[in-house]
Design a protein around this motif. Structure first.
Motif, PDB file in Angstrom:
ATOM      1  N   ARG A 242     -91.095  55.390  99.988  1.00 54.21           N
ATOM      2  CA  ARG A 242     -91.518  54.142  99.345  1.00 54.21           C
ATOM      3  C   ARG A 242     -90.749  52.945  99.882  1.00 54.21           C
ATOM      4  NH1 ARG A 242     -92.548  55.313  92.876  1.00 54.21           N
ATOM      5  NH2 ARG A 242     -93.862  57.172  93.125  1.00 54.21           N
ATOM      6  N   ASP A 243     -89.454  53.096 100.073  1.00 51.56           N
ATOM      7  CA  ASP A 243     -88.643  52.002 100.607  1.00 51.56           C
ATOM      8  C   ASP A 243     -89.108  51.637 102.019  1.00 51.56           C
ATOM      9  OD1 ASP A 243     -87.177  51.952  98.286  1.00 51.56           O
ATOM     10  OD2 ASP A 243     -85.505  53.120  99.089  1.00 51.56           O
ATOM     11  N   ALA A 244     -89.458  52.653 102.787  1.00 39.66           N
ATOM     12  CA  ALA A 244     -89.966  52.398 104.143  1.00 39.66           C
ATOM     13  C   ALA A 244     -91.260  51.601 104.089  1.00 39.66           C
ATOM     14  CB  ALA A 244     -90.180  53.713 104.884  1.00 39.66           C
ATOM     15  N   CYS A 245     -92.125  51.920 103.143  1.00 35.96           N
ATOM     16  CA  CYS A 245     -93.387  51.191 102.996  1.00 35.96           C
ATOM     17  C   CYS A 245     -93.161  49.759 102.526  1.00 35.96           C
ATOM     18  CB  CYS A 245     -94.308  51.926 102.021  1.00 35.96           C
ATOM     19  SG  CYS A 245     -94.936  53.499 102.627  1.00 35.96           S
ATOM     20  N   TYR A 246     -92.218  49.577 101.585  1.00 37.22           N
ATOM     21  CA  TYR A 246     -91.920  48.221 101.124  1.00 37.22           C
ATOM     22  C   TYR A 246     -91.440  47.360 102.290  1.00 37.22           C
ATOM     23  CZ  TYR A 246     -91.775  50.371  96.424  1.00 37.22           C
ATOM     24  OH  TYR A 246     -92.067  51.056  95.277  1.00 37.22           O
ATOM     25  N   ALA A 247     -90.547  47.908 103.123  1.00 33.89           N
ATOM     26  CA  ALA A 247     -89.923  47.130 104.188  1.00 33.89           C
ATOM     27  C   ALA A 247     -90.842  46.926 105.396  1.00 33.89           C
ATOM     28  CB  ALA A 247     -88.627  47.811 104.643  1.00 33.89           C
ATOM     29  N   ALA A 248     -91.576  47.981 105.774  1.00 34.06           N
ATOM     30  CA  ALA A 248     -92.350  47.930 107.015  1.00 34.06           C
ATOM     31  C   ALA A 248     -93.799  47.511 106.826  1.00 34.06           C
ATOM     32  CB  ALA A 248     -92.309  49.291 107.713  1.00 34.06           C
ATOM     33  N   ILE A 249     -94.314  47.621 105.607  1.00 33.44           N
ATOM     34  CA  ILE A 249     -95.731  47.298 105.382  1.00 33.44           C
ATOM     35  C   ILE A 249     -95.902  46.125 104.417  1.00 33.44           C
ATOM     36  CG2 ILE A 249     -97.941  48.191 104.544  1.00 33.44           C
ATOM     37  CD1 ILE A 249     -97.050  50.976 105.432  1.00 33.44           C
ATOM     38  N   VAL A 250     -95.275  46.211 103.241  1.00 34.62           N
ATOM     39  CA  VAL A 250     -95.498  45.192 102.215  1.00 34.62           C
ATOM     40  C   VAL A 250     -94.891  43.850 102.616  1.00 34.62           C
ATOM     41  CG1 VAL A 250     -95.012  44.519  99.834  1.00 34.62           C
ATOM     42  CG2 VAL A 250     -95.691  46.875 100.352  1.00 34.62           C
ATOM     43  N   SER A 251     -93.594  43.849 102.926  1.00 37.81           N
ATOM     44  CA  SER A 251     -92.911  42.579 103.194  1.00 37.81           C
ATOM     45  C   SER A 251     -93.483  41.814 104.383  1.00 37.81           C
ATOM     46  CB  SER A 251     -91.413  42.820 103.394  1.00 37.81           C
ATOM     47  OG  SER A 251     -90.814  43.218 102.176  1.00 37.81           O
ATOM     48  N   PRO A 252     -93.875  42.460 105.480  1.00 39.81           N
ATOM     49  CA  PRO A 252     -94.454  41.686 106.590  1.00 39.81           C
ATOM     50  C   PRO A 252     -95.803  41.056 106.270  1.00 39.81           C
ATOM     51  CG  PRO A 252     -93.613  43.797 107.388  1.00 39.81           C
ATOM     52  CD  PRO A 252     -93.611  43.851 105.900  1.00 39.81           C
ATOM     53  N   LEU A 253     -96.505  41.570 105.256  1.00 43.34           N
ATOM     54  CA  LEU A 253     -97.862  41.098 104.988  1.00 43.34           C
ATOM     55  C   LEU A 253     -97.931  39.861 104.115  1.00 43.34           C
ATOM     56  CD1 LEU A 253     -99.814  44.456 104.422  1.00 43.34           C
ATOM     57  CD2 LEU A 253     -99.846  42.982 106.435  1.00 43.34           C
ATOM     58  N   SER A 254     -96.957  39.679 103.231  1.00 48.62           N
ATOM     59  CA  SER A 254     -97.061  38.557 102.296  1.00 48.62           C
ATOM     60  C   SER A 254     -95.701  38.203 101.713  1.00 48.62           C
ATOM     61  CB  SER A 254     -98.025  38.912 101.155  1.00 48.62           C
ATOM     62  OG  SER A 254     -98.131  37.855 100.222  1.00 48.62           O
ATOM     63  N   ASP A 255     -95.557  36.898 101.365  1.00 46.51           N
ATOM     64  CA  ASP A 255     -94.383  36.413 100.639  1.00 46.51           C
ATOM     65  C   ASP A 255     -94.757  35.966  99.232  1.00 46.51           C
ATOM     66  OD1 ASP A 255     -92.580  36.708 102.831  1.00 46.51           O
ATOM     67  OD2 ASP A 255     -93.375  34.857 103.699  1.00 46.51           O
ATOM     68  N   GLU A 256     -96.044  35.966  98.939  1.00 44.81           N
ATOM     69  CA  GLU A 256     -96.516  35.505  97.631  1.00 44.81           C
ATOM     70  C   GLU A 256     -96.235  36.583  96.583  1.00 44.81           C
ATOM     71  OE1 GLU A 256     -98.452  34.491  94.305  1.00 44.81           O
ATOM     72  OE2 GLU A 256     -99.484  36.035  95.463  1.00 44.81           O
ATOM     73  N   SER A 257     -95.563  36.210  95.532  1.00 44.42           N
ATOM     74  CA  SER A 257     -95.006  37.186  94.593  1.00 44.42           C
ATOM     75  C   SER A 257     -96.070  38.084  93.963  1.00 44.42           C
ATOM     76  CB  SER A 257     -94.201  36.481  93.497  1.00 44.42           C
ATOM     77  OG  SER A 257     -95.020  35.548  92.796  1.00 44.42           O
ATOM     78  N   SER A 258     -97.194  37.512  93.548  1.00 42.87           N
ATOM     79  CA  SER A 258     -98.216  38.330  92.899  1.00 42.87           C
ATOM     80  C   SER A 258     -98.842  39.301  93.889  1.00 42.87           C
ATOM     81  CB  SER A 258     -99.294  37.453  92.263  1.00 42.87           C
ATOM     82  OG  SER A 258     -99.960  36.674  93.245  1.00 42.87           O
ATOM     83  N   MET A 259     -99.046  38.867  95.145  1.00 37.17           N
ATOM     84  CA  MET A 259     -99.597  39.762  96.149  1.00 37.17           C
ATOM     85  C   MET A 259     -98.607  40.858  96.507  1.00 37.17           C
ATOM     86  SD  MET A 259    -102.035  40.756  98.086  1.00 37.17           S
ATOM     87  CE  MET A 259    -103.229  39.400  98.000  1.00 37.17           C
ATOM     88  N   VAL A 260     -97.332  40.499  96.627  1.00 38.10           N
ATOM     89  CA  VAL A 260     -96.311  41.501  96.920  1.00 38.10           C
ATOM     90  C   VAL A 260     -96.261  42.539  95.794  1.00 38.10           C
ATOM     91  CG1 VAL A 260     -93.823  41.895  97.135  1.00 38.10           C
ATOM     92  CG2 VAL A 260     -94.907  40.021  98.386  1.00 38.10           C
ATOM     93  N   GLY A 261     -96.365  42.069  94.559  1.00 38.01           N
ATOM     94  CA  GLY A 261     -96.368  42.998  93.430  1.00 38.01           C
ATOM     95  C   GLY A 261     -97.556  43.940  93.480  1.00 38.01           C
TER      96      GLY A 261
END
Length: 272
Positions: A242-261
């Motif tokens: 999960r941490d790998a997905c947060y760092a390598a997939i989620v964070s590069p795609l968006s900085d908008e808080s609701s989208m990141v959530g």
């Protein structure tokens, strides 16, 4: 920005082939274009394998490859060359495009629409029957050596909203549409490139499929195969999935808080 900062070194065709798994008839089409001296335009989303495809084909065809990352400050002189002042006078230094023309290399302009239009225009004489490169500063007109081929790529998904190639430029290329592989093939690619087991690879691809459905719901870019491979590499290095997905997939795609959530929720739902 100078030439050395803009252009990769000449890639030798030694060692093993850059790994690429075809998704259709793109390899045969590229080979025929190369045999006939036709310029090629690769269209497709970010991280779908355009650059790897060119690297693989250059190896397969036994041609050197010169890769040029395009950007707003890329000038025609960065491609063609310039006079340099040295202690004993001025000397001419070929740019990467000129080197490719002289040596019969494949010249790959990555994300070509990022370059200025006046820079792109210098490609025109190389993309028709003339296959020449006029060098105004030296008065030389180069005939492309056998094996020379011009290849460009761009992502029509987001670039078309801001800028695009002129019709007079587009119609000088044979266009090849590349896209993300089928889920089965993408899982094989992630497993091969990332080194993870099949279950993890399939899970990452399933996650990407869910996120890609958000393309028209506020997400400007969807996860590429490249991002999935990066996540897999983190997992193989010992980072929790999960941490790998947060760092390598989620964070590069968006900085908008609701989208990141929302993206993090999809990760958690995929890997329960």
């Amino acid at each position: 920005m100078g030439i050395q900062e803009s252009v990769s070194d000449l890639t030798p065709n030694t060692g093993e082939a850059p790994w690429y798994h075809p998704t259709g008839n793109e390899m045969a089409l590229f080979e025929q274009c190369h045999a006939r001296g036709l310029a090629v335009m690769l269209k497709g989303p970010t991280g779908c394998g355009k650059t790897r495809f060119v690297e693989h084909m250059a190896w397969k065809l036994g041609r050197p490859l010169i890769t040029i990352p395009c950007h707003d400050d890329l000038a025609a002189s960065d491609l063609i060359g310039r006079f340099l002042i040295q202690h004993n006078g001025t000397v001419w230094q070929d740019g990467p495009l000129t080197r490719a023309v002289r040596e019969g290399a494949i010249c790959y302009l990555d994300e070509v629409v990022e370059a200025r239009q006046d820079t792109v225009v210098v490609l025109h004489a190389l993309t028709d029957h003339r296959r020449i490169l006029p060098i105004d500063k030296t008065g030389e007109t180069l005939q492309a050596a056998p094996g020379f081929q011009l290849v460009v790529s761009y992502n029509p998904g987001y670039q078309r909203m801001l800028k695009d190639l002129k019709p007079s430029t587009r119609q000088r290329f044979v266009a090849m549409d590349l896209d993300f592989p089928t889920p089965e093939l993408e899982a094989r690619i992630v497993q091969h490139e990332g080194g993870v087991d099949s279950a993890t690879a399939n899970g990452l691809v399933a996650l990407a499929g869910r996120i890609r459905q958000l393309r028209d719901r506020g997400l400007a870019e969807v996860p590429s195969t490249r991002l999935l491979i990066a996540a897999a590499a983190l997992v193989m290095s010992g980072i929790p999935l999960r941490d790998a997905c947060y760092a390598a997939i989620v964070s590069p795609l968006s900085d908008e808080s609701s989208m990141v959530g929302a993206l993090r929720d999809l990760v958690d739902a995929t890997f329960v």
